[in-house]
Scaffold this motif. Structure first.
Motif, PDB file in Angstrom:
ATOM      1  N   GLN A   1      69.092  91.155 -79.957  1.00 30.90           N
ATOM      2  CA  GLN A   1      68.435  92.436 -79.681  1.00 30.90           C
ATOM      3  C   GLN A   1      69.442  93.434 -79.093  1.00 30.90           C
ATOM      4  O   GLN A   1      69.493  94.607 -79.493  1.00 30.90           O
ATOM      5  CB  GLN A   1      67.268  92.202 -78.704  1.00 30.90           C
ATOM      6  N   ALA A   2      70.271  92.966 -78.175  1.00 33.09           N
ATOM      7  CA  ALA A   2      71.293  93.831 -77.591  1.00 33.09           C
ATOM      8  C   ALA A   2      72.299  94.246 -78.663  1.00 33.09           C
ATOM      9  O   ALA A   2      72.708  95.406 -78.739  1.00 33.09           O
ATOM     10  CB  ALA A   2      71.991  93.105 -76.442  1.00 33.09           C
ATOM     11  N   MET A   3      72.686  93.288 -79.515  1.00 31.67           N
ATOM     12  CA  MET A   3      73.654  93.606 -80.577  1.00 31.67           C
ATOM     13  C   MET A   3      73.105  94.694 -81.482  1.00 31.67           C
ATOM     14  O   MET A   3      73.854  95.548 -81.958  1.00 31.67           O
ATOM     15  CB  MET A   3      73.957  92.340 -81.389  1.00 31.67           C
ATOM     16  N   SER A   4      71.807  94.673 -81.709  1.00 34.64           N
ATOM     17  CA  SER A   4      71.225  95.677 -82.607  1.00 34.64           C
ATOM     18  C   SER A   4      71.272  97.063 -81.981  1.00 34.64           C
ATOM     19  O   SER A   4      71.053  98.059 -82.664  1.00 34.64           O
ATOM     20  CB  SER A   4      69.793  95.293 -82.979  1.00 34.64           C
ATOM     21  N   MET A   5      71.539  97.157 -80.690  1.00 35.67           N
ATOM     22  CA  MET A   5      71.710  98.457 -80.043  1.00 35.67           C
ATOM     23  C   MET A   5      73.155  98.950 -80.127  1.00 35.67           C
ATOM     24  O   MET A   5      73.487 100.019 -79.632  1.00 35.67           O
ATOM     25  CB  MET A   5      71.294  98.393 -78.570  1.00 35.67           C
TER      26      MET A   5
ATOM     27  N   ASP B   1      75.195  97.987 -83.134  1.00 31.19           N
ATOM     28  CA  ASP B   1      75.476  98.186 -84.560  1.00 31.19           C
ATOM     29  C   ASP B   1      74.729  99.417 -85.051  1.00 31.19           C
ATOM     30  O   ASP B   1      73.554  99.605 -84.732  1.00 31.19           O
ATOM     31  CB  ASP B   1      74.994  96.976 -85.366  1.00 31.19           C
TER      32      ASP B   1
ATOM     33  N   LEU C   1      71.822  96.326 -71.220  1.00 30.09           N
ATOM     34  CA  LEU C   1      71.754  95.984 -72.642  1.00 30.09           C
ATOM     35  C   LEU C   1      71.517  94.485 -72.811  1.00 30.09           C
ATOM     36  O   LEU C   1      70.669  94.062 -73.614  1.00 30.09           O
ATOM     37  CB  LEU C   1      73.071  96.387 -73.304  1.00 30.09           C
TER      38      LEU C   1
ATOM     39  N   ASP D   1      67.567  91.837 -74.076  1.00 28.49           N
ATOM     40  CA  ASP D   1      67.265  90.690 -74.931  1.00 28.49           C
ATOM     41  C   ASP D   1      66.079  89.913 -74.365  1.00 28.49           C
ATOM     42  O   ASP D   1      66.060  88.688 -74.344  1.00 28.49           O
ATOM     43  CB  ASP D   1      68.501  89.797 -75.089  1.00 28.49           C
TER      44      ASP D   1
ATOM     45  N   ARG E   1      65.732 102.919 -90.079  1.00 30.60           N
ATOM     46  CA  ARG E   1      66.054 101.609 -89.504  1.00 30.60           C
ATOM     47  C   ARG E   1      64.801 100.816 -89.179  1.00 30.60           C
ATOM     48  O   ARG E   1      64.733  99.615 -89.418  1.00 30.60           O
ATOM     49  CB  ARG E   1      66.859 101.831 -88.229  1.00 30.60           C
TER      50      ARG E   1
END
Lengths: 516, 516
Positions: A461-465, A467, B31, B35, B427
């Motif tokens: 979820q954090a990564m999607s913020m 990318d 961030l 998650d 998105r």
């Protein structure tokens, strides 16, 4: 003459002859007054473009531009680039429309505390309460903005002040121009340090990184063996072949510390000692080594030319030739795009006397050194750290220097903030080449995640913020939508060719550099 | 559990389960904490989209969303839509990253007075100075944002507060929910006015324009013959066939005065008496006629359902059937696009239970009445007057109501402010149809120029600040660049067909309505 006309007349009489505008209903009289042949008006489709363009204008002219912003929210939209301009010591005169005093008492929808919004990022704020004194207010705003270092001046223009009769303009007495020289004792102390034989880094900032000040710094380096550096970000540097070279202090805390660790002394010129950009749980804020002493040669409000002349006198280096950068011919690279091939493509393509606005973040961060021996050019950085500065600053710089090509290198995440700049570039036919480094991510944040001790790597979820793929931004379509021709490249050769081609054509263009 | 985790856990425990985010380096721990499976994170490529989407979320759920903004400049970028949300009485919890306290003392580049920037447009501002008390701060922020009317709460999160150990969460005692009923004496006074036989306009605002409050207002109108109105702009109206109809007070000063001139009394419900949007040299600020008396039935912080129940008791109208809007079947129009054919196309195309976000300005201003008899829908307006609210609010509304189609009608000038919304819509696969009314000008300003007495018509330089042709924006290319399919229409028939088609497909789309 009404108040708005008195205001515009005073601005142009005081040398402010461009206005980056996004007007609203409350600014109709100012808009009418903009039909002054000595004032150039430039429409921007978002206020962040107005204020960033005013910053770019100042960086290239050392003269403040004006902006026209629509009440509190219009000012708010411009604040991030006002922050960046303030940190770059750029002068700017913001004109912010406001309801008439009588109307404010009914708290209509667009009412807000404009002074409250302006104050944190302005050096000078005034509400122009009368059309008869607005010339005085405007001249004061220009004088504040034009002082050294440049300042943010914000003048709030109520409707009734704009539309009422102004009478005869009354102006404040002119201020003495000229800057203070540094104190002789400080200069003597720095001379002593430089003669000590101990390792010295002299860090140049603001107006010391160009022109005569930079040349004089080169004499000091040649005569004493001290090294010359710049902060990682500088308002404007004259660099390339034939210029005095400055070593760039790295951005990352560890890199900055490594660079600085062997200097016994740091001498600052119109800047401060190096500080980490962010705070991290286990890293220091100050980058110098323990035991390093910091000496100020020239304070930010002093004159670095005078300071260097005094220092050169003290050291007896008047006839020493400055250290100058040699020309390095870089052949156009081929093969895959990577930081090195990108830097080499730049070095090979940059035409003489171009302007390079750098907001490339991760892509350009480590490799700008490869362009040190390119043809002479001006390099502009983001001093405030708020992204979305690049394309507006390039717009303002190009208006200031219509005979030079401006290259704006910008990461995709940053470019999306103020992409409306492209429209103004197309409208004004500006010679700007926007280079989008498209990696589909806030790549800098991926690096910072573990730097910050937030964990090994972000969770899904954090990564999607971080990318920004899904969807992939089509930069050529984006440019086309605003009337700018664009091209997408994915090899170093094509990147180089596209840059060269853009420099040979009039008007703006966009190059999408596909890094994915 | 660190401070950031304590913060996110508290937010979701208190019912704030969505975060519109644009993170930066200083927010890496937050961030990481995002998650949390109970928190939905939505990435926006500009902070004005974050805050506008939070506004849209509140309008449809009556629950605050959170935003994540990167230090002072990130907050600044979100302020214009915070202003609009504040004026719409939307609740919102802004989390603003900040340097650690120790680092601030070195004045690093991104430093600014965040409290100073937050204060003018926030009801509640706090700096979370300790990870051990941040749960308390977060719960307080949610309680403030959730009060009636909704409030802007801004919580500043220093890095060290985020990363240090939080220990056991300590929360403030829960606040009593429920709203105050109005004073009986005020209700009796309004009942007396309504029984007087004199002409009365009852103006409904905020939460009174929907649900049970609106139905009760319809009983009062049916039983007393008073007329029911809304301000020109309202946070959200439930309207269309089968709903209690509200007459819209015109925007222009002259039109508003004409509409109001025959009312002897104005009764306000969660709103104030009508005020001109702007101030003009020769026009009044208050729109009511001389001799009209204003009575407050329900104050903005009171409960309009309770107020109407008390009024209906006093008037003995419990069994009266409310006035309801009849269904008006509108055949799909053909021929040229003009305000009337556009409104008819809308009326014919709007599917049952859709959401209509209106930022159409000049195009839609005079003709929304044509859609009164359309299938039932929700209408959302811009209450704060800062343009660029529409596409973000539509984004948030669609996330709140994924099973309903959201139509966002927006002028080209407004759309350019926060066009990054399209990317988030793509998105998230949101069912939003963005309708761009492309007239290539800030048409509203042309009308306002002479209204304002700035002259007959703008001169050439001033006019060029109002026209946004040169270049013409290619909206289909713009949409494509961000992954949204688009179509351009120039007839009423094609406009209607495109709307119907978009409603039958999943995900976002854009319709460019060519008015030039």
């Amino acid at each position: 003459m009404n108040g708005a006309e008195s205001l515009v007349t005073t601005l142009v009489d005081q040398g402010v002859d461009i206005c980056f505008a996004n007007p609203g209903t409350s600014e109709m009289h100012f808009l009418s007054a903009l039909d002054n042949p000595k004032m150039k008006s430039v429409l921007c489709l978002f206020e962040g473009v107005c204020t960033g363009a005013a910053d770019g204008w100042y960086r290239m002219t050392d003269k403040p531009a004006s902006t026209l912003l629509h009440l509190g929210p219009g000012l708010a939209n411009g604040l991030a680039n006002i922050h960046n301009a303030k940190r770059a010591s750029s002068g700017m005169v913001n004109i912010v429309g406001e309801h008439s005093l009588k109307h404010l008492s009914y708290d209509p929808p667009l009412t807000s505390d404009i002074e409250g919004l302006a104050r944190p990022l302005s050096y000078w704020v005034r509400r122009a309460d009368s059309s008869t004194t607005i010339a005085w207010d405007a001249a004061t705003a220009v004088a504040e903005a034009s002082s050294h270092p440049g300042k943010i001046a914000t003048l709030i223009l109520p409707g009734d002040t704009a539309w009422k009769n102004a009478g005869e303009a009354v102006l404040p007495p002119a201020r003495p121009s000229g800057r203070n020289a540094p104190d002789q004792a400080r200069v003597d102390q720095v001379a002593k340090v430089l003669r000590s034989g101990e390792p010295v880094l002299m860090i140049l900032g603001n107006k010391a990184t160009r022109g005569r000040a930079l040349e004089l710094a080169g004499k000091v380096a040649a005569g004493t063996g001290c090294r010359l550096g710049s902060q990682f970000f500088t308002a404007r540097i004259e660099r390339g072949a034939g210029r005095v070279p400055l070593e760039r202090i790295p951005y990352a805390v560890a890199g900055g510390q490594a660079f600085l660790k062997d200097f016994r002394h740091i001498v600052t010129v119109e800047t401060k000692e190096p500080v980490a950009f962010f705070s991290y749980p286990d890293k220091p804020s100050l980058l110098k080594a323990p035991g390093t002493t910091v000496h100020s040669l020239v304070e930010p409000d002093e004159d670095s030319v005078a300071g260097f002349e005094m220092l050169i006198d003290a050291l007896g280096l008047k006839d020493t030739a400055p250290v100058l950068q040699e020309r390095v011919e870089t052949p156009p690279p081929s093969g895959a795009l990577n930081p090195e091939s990108i830097a080499n493509a730049l070095a090979a393509a940059l035409p003489e006397n171009c302007i390079l606005v750098d907001e490339s973040l991760t892509t350009g961060r480590q490799t700008m050194g490869f362009t040190m021996g390119a043809l002479p050019h001006d390099l502009i950085n983001n001093m405030g750290g708020s992204i979305g500065y690049g394309t507006p600053v390039a717009t303002g710089a190009a208006l200031a220097c219509p005979d030079r090509r401006t290259f704006c290198m910008v990461g995709d995440g940053s470019a999306m903030y103020t992409i409306q700049s492209l429209w103004t570039q197309a409208r004004e036919g500006l010679p700007v080449t926007t280079i989008i480094f498209a990696n589909n991510q806030y790549a800098i944040l991926k690096a910072e995640y573990s730097n910050m001790g937030a964990g090994e790597a972000p969770g899904p979820q954090a990564m999607s913020m971080i990318d920004i793929d899904r969807p992939t931004i089509d930069w050529v379509a984006m440019a086309k939508s605003m009337g700018v021709p664009g091209v997408s490249v994915d090899t170093a050769h094509d990147f180089h060719s596209a840059m060269v081609r853009s420099a040979g054509e009039p008007g703006p263009s966009l190059i999408e550099v596909k890094l994915y």
